[in-house]
Design an enzyme around this catalytic site. Structure first.
Site, PDB file in Angstrom:
ATOM      1  N   ASN A 284      -3.451   6.530  -1.293  1.00 53.14           N
ATOM      2  CA  ASN A 284      -3.186   6.818   0.125  1.00 53.14           C
ATOM      3  C   ASN A 284      -2.606   8.200   0.353  1.00 53.14           C
ATOM      4  O   ASN A 284      -2.745   8.766   1.434  1.00 53.14           O
ATOM      5  CB  ASN A 284      -2.284   5.742   0.720  1.00 53.14           C
ATOM      6  CG  ASN A 284      -3.081   4.479   0.996  1.00 53.14           C
ATOM      7  OD1 ASN A 284      -4.223   4.549   1.442  1.00 53.14           O
ATOM      8  ND2 ASN A 284      -2.502   3.329   0.706  1.00 53.14           N
TER       9      ASN A 284
ATOM     10  N   HIS B 199      -1.106  -2.453  -6.975  1.00 50.45           N
ATOM     11  CA  HIS B 199      -1.833  -2.123  -5.747  1.00 50.45           C
ATOM     12  C   HIS B 199      -3.332  -2.311  -5.981  1.00 50.45           C
ATOM     13  O   HIS B 199      -4.020  -1.415  -6.476  1.00 50.45           O
ATOM     14  CB  HIS B 199      -1.507  -0.678  -5.325  1.00 50.45           C
ATOM     15  CG  HIS B 199      -2.124  -0.280  -4.022  1.00 50.45           C
ATOM     16  ND1 HIS B 199      -2.460   1.007  -3.721  1.00 50.45           N
ATOM     17  CD2 HIS B 199      -2.496  -1.024  -2.941  1.00 50.45           C
ATOM     18  CE1 HIS B 199      -2.995   1.060  -2.512  1.00 50.45           C
ATOM     19  NE2 HIS B 199      -3.030  -0.160  -2.028  1.00 50.45           N
TER      20      HIS B 199
ATOM     21  N   SER C 227       0.830  -1.214   0.000  1.00 55.34           N
ATOM     22  CA  SER C 227       0.000   0.000   0.000  1.00 55.34           C
ATOM     23  C   SER C 227       0.857   1.253   0.000  1.00 55.34           C
ATOM     24  O   SER C 227       0.365   2.326  -0.323  1.00 55.34           O
ATOM     25  CB  SER C 227      -0.841   0.069   1.271  1.00 55.34           C
ATOM     26  OG  SER C 227      -1.576  -1.075   1.445  1.00 55.34           O
TER      27      SER C 227
ATOM     28  N   GLU D  82      -3.798   0.435  -8.898  1.00 56.24           N
ATOM     29  CA  GLU D  82      -2.706   1.385  -9.137  1.00 56.24           C
ATOM     30  C   GLU D  82      -1.499   0.569  -9.587  1.00 56.24           C
ATOM     31  O   GLU D  82      -1.097  -0.366  -8.888  1.00 56.24           O
ATOM     32  CB  GLU D  82      -2.338   2.136  -7.851  1.00 56.24           C
ATOM     33  CG  GLU D  82      -3.354   3.154  -7.393  1.00 56.24           C
ATOM     34  CD  GLU D  82      -2.848   3.979  -6.196  1.00 56.24           C
ATOM     35  OE1 GLU D  82      -2.900   5.204  -6.275  1.00 56.24           O
ATOM     36  OE2 GLU D  82      -2.404   3.390  -5.191  1.00 56.24           O
TER      37      GLU D  82
HETATM   38  P1  NAD Z   1      -2.854 -10.069   5.926  1.00 52.19           P
HETATM   39  O1  NAD Z   1      -2.180  -9.912   7.243  1.00 52.19           O
HETATM   40  O2  NAD Z   1      -4.325 -10.299   5.853  1.00 52.19           O
HETATM   41  O3  NAD Z   1      -2.151 -11.272   5.132  1.00 52.19           O
HETATM   42  C1  NAD Z   1      -0.754 -11.420   5.043  1.00 52.19           C
HETATM   43  C2  NAD Z   1      -0.456 -12.879   4.725  1.00 52.19           C
HETATM   44  O4  NAD Z   1       0.935 -13.000   4.432  1.00 52.19           O
HETATM   45  C3  NAD Z   1      -0.764 -13.840   5.890  1.00 52.19           C
HETATM   46  O5  NAD Z   1      -1.591 -14.885   5.428  1.00 52.19           O
HETATM   47  C4  NAD Z   1       0.620 -14.343   6.291  1.00 52.19           C
HETATM   48  O6  NAD Z   1       0.611 -15.685   6.769  1.00 52.19           O
HETATM   49  C5  NAD Z   1       1.378 -14.226   4.976  1.00 52.19           C
HETATM   50  N1  NAD Z   1       2.840 -14.182   5.141  1.00 52.19           N
HETATM   51  C6  NAD Z   1       3.543 -13.465   6.033  1.00 52.19           C
HETATM   52  N2  NAD Z   1       4.868 -13.710   5.866  1.00 52.19           N
HETATM   53  C7  NAD Z   1       4.975 -14.612   4.861  1.00 52.19           C
HETATM   54  C8  NAD Z   1       6.071 -15.270   4.238  1.00 52.19           C
HETATM   55  N3  NAD Z   1       7.310 -15.037   4.620  1.00 52.19           N
HETATM   56  N4  NAD Z   1       5.804 -16.135   3.234  1.00 52.19           N
HETATM   57  C9  NAD Z   1       4.539 -16.378   2.841  1.00 52.19           C
HETATM   58  N5  NAD Z   1       3.467 -15.773   3.388  1.00 52.19           N
HETATM   59  C10 NAD Z   1       3.679 -14.913   4.402  1.00 52.19           C
HETATM   60  O7  NAD Z   1      -2.427  -8.764   5.087  1.00 52.19           O
HETATM   61  P2  NAD Z   1      -3.261  -8.026   3.920  1.00 52.19           P
HETATM   62  O8  NAD Z   1      -4.222  -7.062   4.517  1.00 52.19           O
HETATM   63  O9  NAD Z   1      -3.721  -9.045   2.936  1.00 52.19           O
HETATM   64  O10 NAD Z   1      -2.098  -7.130   3.276  1.00 52.19           O
HETATM   65  C11 NAD Z   1      -1.155  -7.668   2.384  1.00 52.19           C
HETATM   66  C12 NAD Z   1      -0.501  -6.541   1.594  1.00 52.19           C
HETATM   67  O11 NAD Z   1      -1.504  -5.851   0.856  1.00 52.19           O
HETATM   68  C13 NAD Z   1       0.196  -5.474   2.453  1.00 52.19           C
HETATM   69  O12 NAD Z   1       1.357  -5.052   1.794  1.00 52.19           O
HETATM   70  C14 NAD Z   1      -0.833  -4.356   2.513  1.00 52.19           C
HETATM   71  O13 NAD Z   1      -0.250  -3.091   2.698  1.00 52.19           O
HETATM   72  C15 NAD Z   1      -1.458  -4.459   1.133  1.00 52.19           C
HETATM   73  N6  NAD Z   1      -2.822  -3.921   0.997  1.00 52.19           N
HETATM   74  C16 NAD Z   1      -3.752  -4.147   1.970  1.00 52.19           C
HETATM   75  C17 NAD Z   1      -5.047  -3.648   1.804  1.00 52.19           C
HETATM   76  C18 NAD Z   1      -6.122  -3.914   2.833  1.00 52.19           C
HETATM   77  O14 NAD Z   1      -7.134  -3.222   2.811  1.00 52.19           O
HETATM   78  N7  NAD Z   1      -5.958  -4.909   3.703  1.00 52.19           N
HETATM   79  C19 NAD Z   1      -5.377  -2.933   0.646  1.00 52.19           C
HETATM   80  C20 NAD Z   1      -4.420  -2.748  -0.342  1.00 52.19           C
HETATM   81  C21 NAD Z   1      -3.132  -3.263  -0.161  1.00 52.19           C
END
Ligand code: NAD
Length: 287
Positions: free
Chosen positions: A193, A143, A122, A155
Site C-alpha cells: 500500500n 497481510h 492492510s 506480506e
Molecule cells: P469485512 O468487512 O468484509 O469483514 C469484517 C468481518 O469482521 C465481518 O464479518 C464482521 O462481522 C467481523 N467482525 C467485526 N467485529 C468483530 C468482532 N468484534 N468479533 C468478530 N468478528 C467481527 O472486512 P475485510 O475486507 O475482510 O477486511 C478485514 C481486514 O483485512 C481489514 O483489516 C482489512 O484492512 C484487511 N484487508 C482487506 C483487504 C480487502 O481487499 N478487502 C485486503 C487485504 C487486507
C-alpha cells in the site's frame, strides 16, 4: 513451537478476507475455527467458501473429495472462547484500530501464552497491536491479498518486538499455505500500500487537475506500463473509502505532506461515490 505443532488455526472475522483465509488454511490441512459476531454472518461465510470450492472442483483444480475434506475441517462459532485451542489466531475484522486493540487484548487473555497472534490489517501498526498484549514477541502481521485463495503474495510484517523464531515459523506456515511471503518491517502501508496508494492518489490529482480523462489515465497505465488494470479502475475495485483511509494512515504515520490525500478523493467519498460497491466511483457500474 515448530511447524508440526500447529494443528488448529483460529480466524476472527469471516468477511471478504476472513473467509478466504479460512478456505486456504483448511485446504492446506489445518483444522480451522472461524469466529464472527453472529450465526447469520458465519453461515454466509460458509456459503461463500463452499461456492469458491465448488468453482475449483468445476475447474478440476481440486476433487470433490478434497472439497468435502476441506469443509469438514472448518468449525464456526460466535463464542470467542472456542479460539482457546488454536496455536495461531489470525484476526481479519474490519480496519479499525480501537476495535482491533480490543480484540488483541481479549485474545491475549484467552489464548495459551504460546499462541501466535496475527493480524491481516492492510495498514495499521502491528507494533501497536503487539504492545497491548503481554506477548509482543509472538505478534505478527500476515497481510494476505484479495481474493485470498487466488493471490500468491503474503506480506509478513515484523513488529518492533516480533521474535526471529515466530517470524521464521510464520514464514514456513505461509509457504505451507501455498503463499510466497515477503519480509516487511512495520512502517505505515508496509510495501504494497505504500507504493500502490500514492500511485492511485497521483492518478486522482492528474484527473482533478484536468490533465486527462479517467479513461485516458487508465489507458496510459494499462498500455504504457502493462498494468492489468488502470489505477482509477483499481481504486473503484478496492473502494474509494478504503483508499482514502490508507492515504490518511500514510499521511499521519510519516507526518509527510507528500502523502496528502487528493481533494478529489475526499470529495468522491463525501458524495458516497465509493466505487463498484456503490455503483459509482471514477466510473459508473451497472448494478
Ligand atoms: P469485512 O468487512 O468484509 O469483514 C469484517 C468481518 O469482521 C465481518 O464479518 C464482521 O462481522 C467481523 N467482525 C467485526 N467485529 C468483530 C468482532 N468484534 N468479533 C468478530 N468478528 C467481527 O472486512 P475485510 O475486507 O475482510 O477486511 C478485514 C481486514 O483485512 C481489514 O483489516 C482489512 O484492512 C484487511 N484487508 C482487506 C483487504 C480487502 O481487499 N478487502 C485486503 C487485504 C487486507
Amino acid at each position: 513451537m515448530r511447524l508440526e505443532d500447529i494443528k488448529i488455526i483460529g480466524v476472527v472475522g469471516g468477511g471478504t478476507m476472513g473467509n478466504g483465509i479460512v478456505h486456504v488454511c483448511a485446504q492446506s490441512g489445518y483444522e480451522v475455527i472461524l469466529v464472527d459476531t453472529n450465526r447469520e454472518i458465519l453461515d454466509r461465510a460458509m456459503k461463500t467458501i463452499t461456492a469458491n470450492l465448488d468453482r475449483m472442483v468445476k475447474k478440476e483444480k481440486i476433487t470433490e473429495q478434497k472439497k468435502n475434506e476441506t469443509l469438514a475441517r472448518i468449525k464456526t462459532s460466535a463464542d470467542f472462547g472456542d479460539l482457546k485451542s488454536a496455536q495461531v489466531v489470525i484476526e481479519a475484522i474490519y480496519e479499525n484500530l480501537d476495535v482491533k486493540v480490543d480484540i488483541f487484548k481479549r485474545l491475549d487473555n484467552l489464548c495459551h501464552p504460546d499462541t501466535i497472534l496475527a493480524s491481516n490489517t492492510s495498514s495499521l501498526p502491528i507494533t501497536q497491536l503487539a504492545g497491548c498484549t503481554k506477548r509482543a514477541d509472538r505478534v505478527i502481521g500476515m497481510h494476505f491479498m484479495n481474493p485470498v485463495p487466488m493471490m500468491q503474495l503474503i506480506e509478513l510484517i515484523r513488529g518492533i518486538a516480533t521474535s526471529d523464531e515466530i517470524f521464521n515459523l510464520i514464514r514456513e506456515l505461509s509457504i505451507k499455505l501455498g503463499k510466497t511471503p515477503v519480509e516487511v518491517n512495520d512502517y505505515p502501508g508496509f510495501i504494497a500500500n505504500r507504493i500502490l496508494m500514492p500511485m492511485i492518489n497521483e492518478a486522482c490529482f492528474t484527473l482533478m487537475e484536468g490533465v486527462a480523462s479517467a479513461q485516458d489515465i487508465d489507458t496510459v497505465m494499462k498500455l504504457g506500463m502493462n498494468h492489468p488494470m488502470g489505477p482509477l479502475t483499481l481504486a473503484d475495485f478496492i473502494g474509494l473509502d478504503v483508499c482514502l483511509a490508507i492515504m490518511q494512515v500514510l499521511y499521519t504515520g510519516f507526518s509527510d505532506s507528500k502523502y496528502r490525500p487528493c481533494p478529489l478523493l475526499w470529495k468522491m467519498v463525501q458524495a458516497g461515490y465509493l466505487g463498484r460497491k456503490t455503483g459509482r466511483g471514477f466510473f459508473v457500474y451497472e448494478k
